[in-house]
Enzyme design. Structure first.
Site, PDB file in Angstrom:
ATOM      1  N   GLU A 183      -6.950   3.216  -3.203  1.00  0.00           N
ATOM      2  CA  GLU A 183      -5.426   2.684  -4.102  1.00  0.00           C
ATOM      3  C   GLU A 183      -5.224   1.304  -3.291  1.00  0.00           C
ATOM      4  O   GLU A 183      -5.067   1.239  -2.045  1.00  0.00           O
ATOM      5  CB  GLU A 183      -4.499   3.646  -3.878  1.00  0.00           C
ATOM      6  CG  GLU A 183      -4.823   5.066  -4.649  1.00  0.00           C
ATOM      7  CD  GLU A 183      -3.856   6.041  -4.496  1.00  0.00           C
ATOM      8  OE1 GLU A 183      -2.854   5.813  -3.619  1.00  0.00           O
ATOM      9  OE2 GLU A 183      -3.907   7.136  -4.906  1.00  0.00           O
ATOM     10  N   ASP A 240       8.563   4.761  -0.804  1.00  0.00           N
ATOM     11  CA  ASP A 240       7.950   4.477   0.318  1.00  0.00           C
ATOM     12  C   ASP A 240       8.662   4.626   1.682  1.00  0.00           C
ATOM     13  O   ASP A 240      10.009   4.292   1.800  1.00  0.00           O
ATOM     14  CB  ASP A 240       7.048   2.998   0.528  1.00  0.00           C
ATOM     15  CG  ASP A 240       6.165   3.442  -0.587  1.00  0.00           C
ATOM     16  OD1 ASP A 240       5.184   4.136  -0.702  1.00  0.00           O
ATOM     17  OD2 ASP A 240       6.228   2.248  -1.527  1.00  0.00           O
ATOM     18  N   TYR A 274      -1.921  13.031  -9.862  1.00  0.00           N
ATOM     19  CA  TYR A 274      -1.545  12.697  -8.367  1.00  0.00           C
ATOM     20  C   TYR A 274      -0.413  13.734  -7.832  1.00  0.00           C
ATOM     21  O   TYR A 274       0.457  13.596  -8.534  1.00  0.00           O
ATOM     22  CB  TYR A 274      -1.025  11.167  -8.370  1.00  0.00           C
ATOM     23  CG  TYR A 274      -0.900  10.961  -6.673  1.00  0.00           C
ATOM     24  CD1 TYR A 274      -0.067  11.595  -5.744  1.00  0.00           C
ATOM     25  CD2 TYR A 274      -1.664   9.670  -6.229  1.00  0.00           C
ATOM     26  CE1 TYR A 274      -0.079  11.128  -4.629  1.00  0.00           C
ATOM     27  CE2 TYR A 274      -1.457   9.236  -4.930  1.00  0.00           C
ATOM     28  CZ  TYR A 274      -0.774   9.889  -4.214  1.00  0.00           C
ATOM     29  OH  TYR A 274      -0.331   9.556  -2.707  1.00  0.00           O
TER      30      TYR A 274
END
Length: 271
Positions: free
Chosen positions: A49, A60, A176
């Site tokens: 990725e 994040d 995911y």
């Protein structure tokens, strides 16, 4: 059959699980990213990725936020990242998935992005702030499906059966699963209910299921991979880019990725 599907097919045939590695494209520069991709592949990564650096990476944690800042300061842009992928494709067929936020893609132009990404050799896209409903509304899903770019969507511990069904319906390539609530970042423990959560998803689809967010060492990677089709390691790997450069960075990446793959093989060979 695309690269992602073929990779999972080969892994299943060999009774193996995927090691998915995340790095931020352009951290600290795109030349280094090109070199590190080679190191990741040769050390055992099955899928890579590549984070699209963004100024406001809300999903994040600090480690990946800092890596985005370094990449942006180094001049990384989406067009340059696609050029870098083109360069990588001259010598490598490892699956490459871009991961980031919708704003750079929207600014680039969604239809143009899909066409250019596929032409460059990108296999999939994860846009963490573009859920399936909005991807449909924006027309992005249709462009991606027509162009052959796998749209990969996220599931979380709070996803109910209805949400799972929606993501399964619209997702391609793999699912995911975000193993924790909150932002990215290395953690010390794996959820005690992970097996139960993954089994619930398994009843809805045979699509490959990988788990990420918080996996930081070979033992955790092996534990997760034994339950899923693969484990994603991001922040713990990106952390190396804060501390090392040049030859030393390559050595640290090689050693860490090799240890992660060994951890996965050791655990999954026993399951």
């Amino acid at each position: 059959m695309g690269r992602l599907a073929e990779t999972f097919r080969k892994l299943r045939k060999n009774n193996e699980k995927a090691l998915v590695t995340f790095i931020t494209a352009g951290d600290p520069d795109l030349e280094t990213t090109t070199e590190i991709i080679r190191e990741l592949e040769s050390s055992g990564a099955d899928i890579i990725e590549l984070g699209i650096p963004f100024s406001d990476p809300m999903a994040d944690g600090p480690t990946i936020q800092l890596s985005s800042e370094r990449a942006l300061a180094g001049g990384a842009t989406l067009p340059k990242i696609l050029d870098m992928v083109r360069s990588v494709r001259k010598t490598s067929e490892i699956p490459l998935v871009l991961m980031g936020y919708y704003n750079p893609v929207f600014y680039y132009g969604t239809e143009r992005f899909v066409a250019d990404a596929v032409e460059a050799g990108v296999d999939g896209i994860i846009l963490v702030d573009l859920p399936p409903e909005e991807a449909d509304a924006e027309g992005f899903s249709a462009f991606a499906k027509k162009g052959g770019l796998d749209c990969i969507f996220l599931l979380t511990p709070t996803s109910d059966d209805s949400r799972i069904a929606t993501v399964v319906k619209h997702g391609r390539g793999f699912l995911y699963y975000v193993s924790v609530t909150g932002v990215t970042g290395a953690r010390t423990d794996i959820s005690a209910t992970l097996a139960e959560e993954l089994n619930r998803i398994r009843t809805a689809t045979a699509m490959p299921l990988v788990v990420g967010f918080g996996i930081s060492d070979p033992v955790q990677a092996g534990t997760v991979a034994a339950l899923a089709d693969g484990a994603v390691v991001g922040s713990a790997l990106v952390k190396l880019f804060e501390e090392y450069r040049g030859v030393e960075l390559k050595e640290k990446v090689r050693d860490f990725v090799a240890s992660l793959k060994a951890g996965i093989r050791a655990e999954t060979s026993e399951s």
